[in-house]
Design a protein around this motif. Structure first.
Motif, PDB file in Angstrom:
ATOM      1  N   GLY A 112       0.718  -1.343   0.041  1.00 13.06           N
ATOM      2  CA  GLY A 112      -0.063  -0.002   0.001  1.00 13.06           C
ATOM      3  C   GLY A 112       0.724   1.278   0.107  1.00 13.06           C
ATOM      4  O   GLY A 112       2.137   1.206  -0.271  1.00 13.06           O
ATOM      5  N   ASP A 113       0.232   2.507   0.196  1.00 13.26           N
ATOM      6  CA  ASP A 113       1.066   3.629   0.336  1.00 13.26           C
ATOM      7  C   ASP A 113       1.506   3.864   1.733  1.00 13.26           C
ATOM      8  O   ASP A 113       0.721   4.059   2.583  1.00 13.26           O
ATOM      9  CB  ASP A 113      -0.054   4.796  -0.102  1.00 13.26           C
ATOM     10  CG  ASP A 113       0.587   6.205  -0.190  1.00 13.26           C
ATOM     11  OD1 ASP A 113       1.947   6.203   0.457  1.00 13.26           O
ATOM     12  OD2 ASP A 113       0.043   7.112  -0.121  1.00 13.26           O
ATOM     13  N   TYR A 114       2.933   3.644   1.947  1.00 10.00           N
ATOM     14  CA  TYR A 114       3.075   3.486   3.294  1.00 10.00           C
ATOM     15  C   TYR A 114       3.367   4.669   4.165  1.00 10.00           C
ATOM     16  O   TYR A 114       3.203   4.526   5.289  1.00 10.00           O
ATOM     17  CB  TYR A 114       4.555   2.950   3.486  1.00 10.00           C
ATOM     18  CG  TYR A 114       4.989   1.621   2.646  1.00 10.00           C
ATOM     19  CD1 TYR A 114       3.614   0.600   2.799  1.00 10.00           C
ATOM     20  CD2 TYR A 114       5.991   1.253   1.866  1.00 10.00           C
ATOM     21  CE1 TYR A 114       4.109  -0.757   2.139  1.00 10.00           C
ATOM     22  CE2 TYR A 114       5.996  -0.093   1.189  1.00 10.00           C
ATOM     23  CZ  TYR A 114       5.080  -1.030   1.344  1.00 10.00           C
ATOM     24  OH  TYR A 114       5.326  -2.356   0.572  1.00 10.00           O
ATOM     25  N   HIS A 115       3.207   5.845   3.449  1.00 12.96           N
ATOM     26  CA  HIS A 115       3.053   6.965   4.069  1.00 12.96           C
ATOM     27  C   HIS A 115       1.620   7.548   4.248  1.00 12.96           C
ATOM     28  O   HIS A 115       1.427   8.471   5.087  1.00 12.96           O
ATOM     29  CB  HIS A 115       3.972   8.359   3.124  1.00 12.96           C
ATOM     30  CG  HIS A 115       5.447   7.949   2.973  1.00 12.96           C
ATOM     31  ND1 HIS A 115       6.096   8.253   2.245  1.00 12.96           N
ATOM     32  CD2 HIS A 115       6.143   6.845   3.786  1.00 12.96           C
ATOM     33  CE1 HIS A 115       7.412   7.916   2.133  1.00 12.96           C
ATOM     34  NE2 HIS A 115       7.517   7.003   3.043  1.00 12.96           N
ATOM     35  N   SER A 116       0.801   6.953   3.949  1.00 11.06           N
ATOM     36  CA  SER A 116      -0.621   7.293   3.965  1.00 11.06           C
ATOM     37  C   SER A 116      -1.227   7.017   5.547  1.00 11.06           C
ATOM     38  O   SER A 116      -0.606   6.174   6.101  1.00 11.06           O
ATOM     39  CB  SER A 116      -1.447   6.591   3.075  1.00 11.06           C
ATOM     40  OG  SER A 116      -1.801   5.271   3.468  1.00 11.06           O
ATOM     41  N   PRO A 117      -2.121   7.990   5.963  1.00 15.17           N
ATOM     42  CA  PRO A 117      -2.678   7.678   7.422  1.00 15.17           C
ATOM     43  C   PRO A 117      -3.319   6.454   7.365  1.00 15.17           C
ATOM     44  O   PRO A 117      -3.473   5.816   8.211  1.00 15.17           O
ATOM     45  CB  PRO A 117      -3.440   8.896   7.592  1.00 15.17           C
ATOM     46  CG  PRO A 117      -3.069   9.941   6.714  1.00 15.17           C
ATOM     47  CD  PRO A 117      -2.179   9.071   5.563  1.00 15.17           C
ATOM     48  N   GLU A 118      -4.044   6.094   6.191  1.00 13.59           N
ATOM     49  CA  GLU A 118      -4.897   4.742   6.187  1.00 13.59           C
ATOM     50  C   GLU A 118      -3.904   3.453   6.227  1.00 13.59           C
ATOM     51  O   GLU A 118      -4.238   2.785   6.944  1.00 13.59           O
ATOM     52  CB  GLU A 118      -5.501   4.702   4.848  1.00 13.59           C
ATOM     53  CG  GLU A 118      -6.300   3.341   4.584  1.00 13.59           C
ATOM     54  CD  GLU A 118      -6.928   3.101   3.223  1.00 13.59           C
ATOM     55  OE1 GLU A 118      -7.543   2.072   2.845  1.00 13.59           O
ATOM     56  OE2 GLU A 118      -6.771   4.128   2.461  1.00 13.59           O
ATOM     57  N   PHE A 119      -2.783   3.438   5.745  1.00 13.77           N
ATOM     58  CA  PHE A 119      -1.926   2.341   5.845  1.00 13.77           C
ATOM     59  C   PHE A 119      -1.330   2.475   7.360  1.00 13.77           C
ATOM     60  O   PHE A 119      -1.256   1.385   7.808  1.00 13.77           O
ATOM     61  CB  PHE A 119      -0.574   2.585   4.972  1.00 13.77           C
ATOM     62  CG  PHE A 119       0.423   1.490   4.869  1.00 13.77           C
ATOM     63  CD1 PHE A 119       0.154   0.526   4.482  1.00 13.77           C
ATOM     64  CD2 PHE A 119       1.490   1.880   5.790  1.00 13.77           C
ATOM     65  CE1 PHE A 119       1.000  -0.828   4.569  1.00 13.77           C
ATOM     66  CE2 PHE A 119       2.428   0.979   6.080  1.00 13.77           C
ATOM     67  CZ  PHE A 119       2.220  -0.426   5.306  1.00 13.77           C
ATOM     68  N   GLN A 120      -1.139   3.389   7.700  1.00  6.54           N
ATOM     69  CA  GLN A 120      -0.289   3.561   9.195  1.00  6.54           C
ATOM     70  C   GLN A 120      -1.386   3.246  10.421  1.00  6.54           C
ATOM     71  O   GLN A 120      -0.979   2.380  11.115  1.00  6.54           O
ATOM     72  CB  GLN A 120       0.147   4.851   9.416  1.00  6.54           C
ATOM     73  CG  GLN A 120       1.597   4.899   8.574  1.00  6.54           C
ATOM     74  CD  GLN A 120       2.014   6.529   8.676  1.00  6.54           C
ATOM     75  OE1 GLN A 120       1.620   7.183   9.621  1.00  6.54           O
ATOM     76  NE2 GLN A 120       2.851   6.750   7.658  1.00  6.54           N
ATOM     77  N   PHE A 121      -2.670   3.694   9.961  1.00  5.32           N
ATOM     78  CA  PHE A 121      -3.640   3.287  11.154  1.00  5.32           C
ATOM     79  C   PHE A 121      -4.111   1.687  10.938  1.00  5.32           C
ATOM     80  O   PHE A 121      -4.316   0.901  12.005  1.00  5.32           O
ATOM     81  CB  PHE A 121      -4.896   4.051  10.896  1.00  5.32           C
ATOM     82  CG  PHE A 121      -5.658   3.411  11.924  1.00  5.32           C
ATOM     83  CD1 PHE A 121      -5.672   3.997  13.288  1.00  5.32           C
ATOM     84  CD2 PHE A 121      -6.863   2.993  11.915  1.00  5.32           C
ATOM     85  CE1 PHE A 121      -6.755   3.566  14.608  1.00  5.32           C
ATOM     86  CE2 PHE A 121      -7.997   2.274  12.789  1.00  5.32           C
ATOM     87  CZ  PHE A 121      -7.598   2.686  14.061  1.00  5.32           C
ATOM     88  N   ALA A 122      -4.114   1.052   9.786  1.00  5.41           N
ATOM     89  CA  ALA A 122      -4.116  -0.224   9.811  1.00  5.41           C
ATOM     90  C   ALA A 122      -3.114  -1.041  10.284  1.00  5.41           C
ATOM     91  O   ALA A 122      -3.369  -2.232  10.998  1.00  5.41           O
ATOM     92  CB  ALA A 122      -3.892  -0.623   8.089  1.00  5.41           C
ATOM     93  N   LEU A 123      -1.885  -0.586  10.326  1.00  2.00           N
ATOM     94  CA  LEU A 123      -0.695  -1.369  11.506  1.00  2.00           C
ATOM     95  C   LEU A 123      -1.004  -1.086  12.820  1.00  2.00           C
ATOM     96  O   LEU A 123      -0.645  -1.996  13.579  1.00  2.00           O
ATOM     97  CB  LEU A 123       0.614  -0.714  11.086  1.00  2.00           C
ATOM     98  CG  LEU A 123       0.848  -1.046   9.612  1.00  2.00           C
ATOM     99  CD1 LEU A 123       2.574  -0.419   9.319  1.00  2.00           C
ATOM    100  CD2 LEU A 123       0.976  -2.594   8.944  1.00  2.00           C
ATOM    101  N   VAL A 124      -1.717   0.070  13.270  1.00  2.00           N
ATOM    102  CA  VAL A 124      -1.937   0.361  14.411  1.00  2.00           C
ATOM    103  C   VAL A 124      -3.231  -0.814  14.731  1.00  2.00           C
ATOM    104  O   VAL A 124      -2.962  -1.257  15.965  1.00  2.00           O
ATOM    105  CB  VAL A 124      -2.254   1.549  14.724  1.00  2.00           C
ATOM    106  CG1 VAL A 124      -3.063   1.797  16.148  1.00  2.00           C
ATOM    107  CG2 VAL A 124      -1.307   2.601  14.573  1.00  2.00           C
ATOM    108  N   GLU A 125      -4.160  -0.864  13.967  1.00  2.00           N
ATOM    109  CA  GLU A 125      -5.122  -1.910  14.068  1.00  2.00           C
ATOM    110  C   GLU A 125      -4.495  -3.255  14.293  1.00  2.00           C
ATOM    111  O   GLU A 125      -5.016  -3.903  15.283  1.00  2.00           O
ATOM    112  CB  GLU A 125      -6.330  -1.604  13.289  1.00  2.00           C
ATOM    113  CG  GLU A 125      -7.216  -2.548  13.339  1.00  2.00           C
ATOM    114  CD  GLU A 125      -8.661  -2.421  12.492  1.00  2.00           C
ATOM    115  OE1 GLU A 125      -9.393  -3.379  12.461  1.00  2.00           O
ATOM    116  OE2 GLU A 125      -8.681  -1.241  12.020  1.00  2.00           O
TER     117      GLU A 125
END
Length: 311
Positions: A112-125
Motif C-alpha cells: 500500500g501507500d506506506y506514508h498514508s494515514p490509512e496504511f499506518q492506522f491499519a498497522l496500528v489496528e
C-alpha cells in the motif's frame, strides 16, 4: 453505538463528525487518538491476584441461559461458573476471528501507500488486535483454564474467508464481530457483579475497538460507493452468512459441559431463550442500521440475520 458513546470512548473526539471526510482524514484522527489512549492489559492488570469467588464472568443477564427454567434450577455458584465459561468461550472465539481480521487487513494493505494515514492506522489496528488476542488468552486462562475453538468445519471456512472476500465483505464482516461484542462488553464493564479484571478487559477492548469500528465503516463506505447491483447483492449475502457463523459460534457447547451442565438441555434451552435472542438483537441494532445505510441489508441477507436472531 450512539454518538455520545463514540465521543466518550475516543477521548472526546467526535468521530461521528468525520463521517463524510474520507478514509485518510479519519485515519489521521484515529492515529492521534491511538497515540494518546492506547492501553496494555499486560501491564495494567495484575494477573497474579486471586479471583473473587462470588463474581461473575459476565453480567448474568447476558448469559445464554438467563431467564430459562434451567437457569432457575442452578445455584448461585453454578450460575457464576457458567458465565465464566461462557465469556471464556466468547473471548476465545474472539481470538479466532481477530486472527482472521489481521490477515484481511494485511492483505488489503499489501504494497500500500506506506506514508498514508490509512496504511499506518491499519498497522496500528493489527497491533491492537495482537494485544487484544493476548489479553483474551490470558483472561480466559486465568478465569477457567480452558481454550475454546469453533467447530472444525467453521475453522476451515475461516481460513478461506480472507482469501475469497472483497473489501466491503471483509470490513463488514469485521464490523459484525466488533459491534456485537461492543454492546455486550459495555453492559459488563461497569457491572460490579463481574470480576474486576474482566471489567478492565472489557473496558480496554471497548475503548480500542471504537477506533477499529470507525475505520471499518469508512472502508465499507468507500468500497460500496461505485459497485453494481450484482456485486452488492453477493456481498450482502456473504456478510450475512459470515455473521450467522460468527454469532452462532460465540458460545461453544463445550463451555456448558465444562460448567457441569447437561449440554443437550443447555443447547435446547438456549435456542428457545427469547431473552437471550432479544439481547443479541439489541447488540446488532446499530450494525443493521449501518448495513441498511450502505445498501448491504438485502432481503436474502436478512434471512441469515433472522436465523441468528440479529434482526
Amino acid at each position: 453505538m450512539t454518538a455520545s458513546m463514540e465521543r466518550e470512548q475516543a477521548g472526546g473526539e467526535n468521530l461521528v463528525s468525520l463521517r463524510d471526510k474520507g478514509t485518510d482524514q479519519v485515519s489521521e484522527r484515529l492515529l492521534r487518538s491511538a497515540a494518546r489512549l492506547s492501553r496494555d492489559a499486560m501491564t495494567e492488570i495484575d494477573w497474579s491476584l486471586p479471583m473473587e469467588p462470588d463474581k461473575y464472568g459476565c453480567s448474568p443477564e447476558w448469559s445464554s441461559l438467563y431467564g430459562t427454567d434451567y437457569w432457575a434450577e442452578l445455584t448461585e455458584e453454578q450460575r457464576i461458573d457458567l458465565t465464566r465459561h461462557e465469556f471464556a468461550s466468547i473471548m476465545n472465539i474472539g481470538i479466532w476471528f481477530e486472527m482472521i481480521l489481521q490477515e484481511m487487513v494485511l492483505r488489503d494493505q499489501y504494497v500500500g501507500d506506506y506514508h498514508s494515514p490509512e496504511f499506518q492506522f491499519a498497522l496500528v489496528e493489527i497491533a491492537d488486535e495482537c494485544r487484544h488476542s493476548l489479553m483474551f488468552a490470558k483472561a480466559s486462562e486465568k478465569m477457567v483454564g480452558k481454550s475454546y475453538r469453533p467447530h472444525p468445519k467453521i475453522s476451515r471456512l475461516g481460513k478461506l474467508f480472507p482469501i475469497v472476500t472483497n473489501q466491503e465483505t471483509a470490513y463488514a464482516g469485521i464490523l459484525v464481530a466488533e459491534e456485537v461484542l461492543d454492546v455486550f462488553q459495555r453492559g459488563c464493564m461497569r457491572d460490579d457483579r463481574v470480576l474486576p479484571f474482566i471489567r478492565t478487559v472489557n473496558e480496554i477492548h471497548v475503548l480500542e475497538e471504537s477506533r477499529h469500528m470507525k475505520y471499518a465503516r469508512e472502508q465499507v463506505r468507500d468500497a460500496v460507493a461505485d459497485i453494481g447491483w450484482l456485486r452488492r447483492q453477493t456481498s450482502a449475502l456473504g456478510v450475512s452468512m459470515g455473521a450467522y457463523l460468527i454469532v452462532s459460534s460465540l458460545i461453544q457447547p463445550q463451555a456448558y459441559a465444562d460448567a457441569g451442565l447437561d449440554v443437550r438441555r443447555a443447547m435446547y434451552e438456549r435456542t428457545r431463550n427469547s431473552h437471550f435472542q432479544s439481547m443479541i438483537r439489541s447488540s446488532c441494532a446499530h450494525l443493521m442500521e449501518f448495513l441498511d445505510e450502505v445498501g448491504l441489508l438485502t432481503k436474502p441477507a436478512m434471512r441469515y440475520y433472522r436465523k441468528a436472531h440479529m434482526i
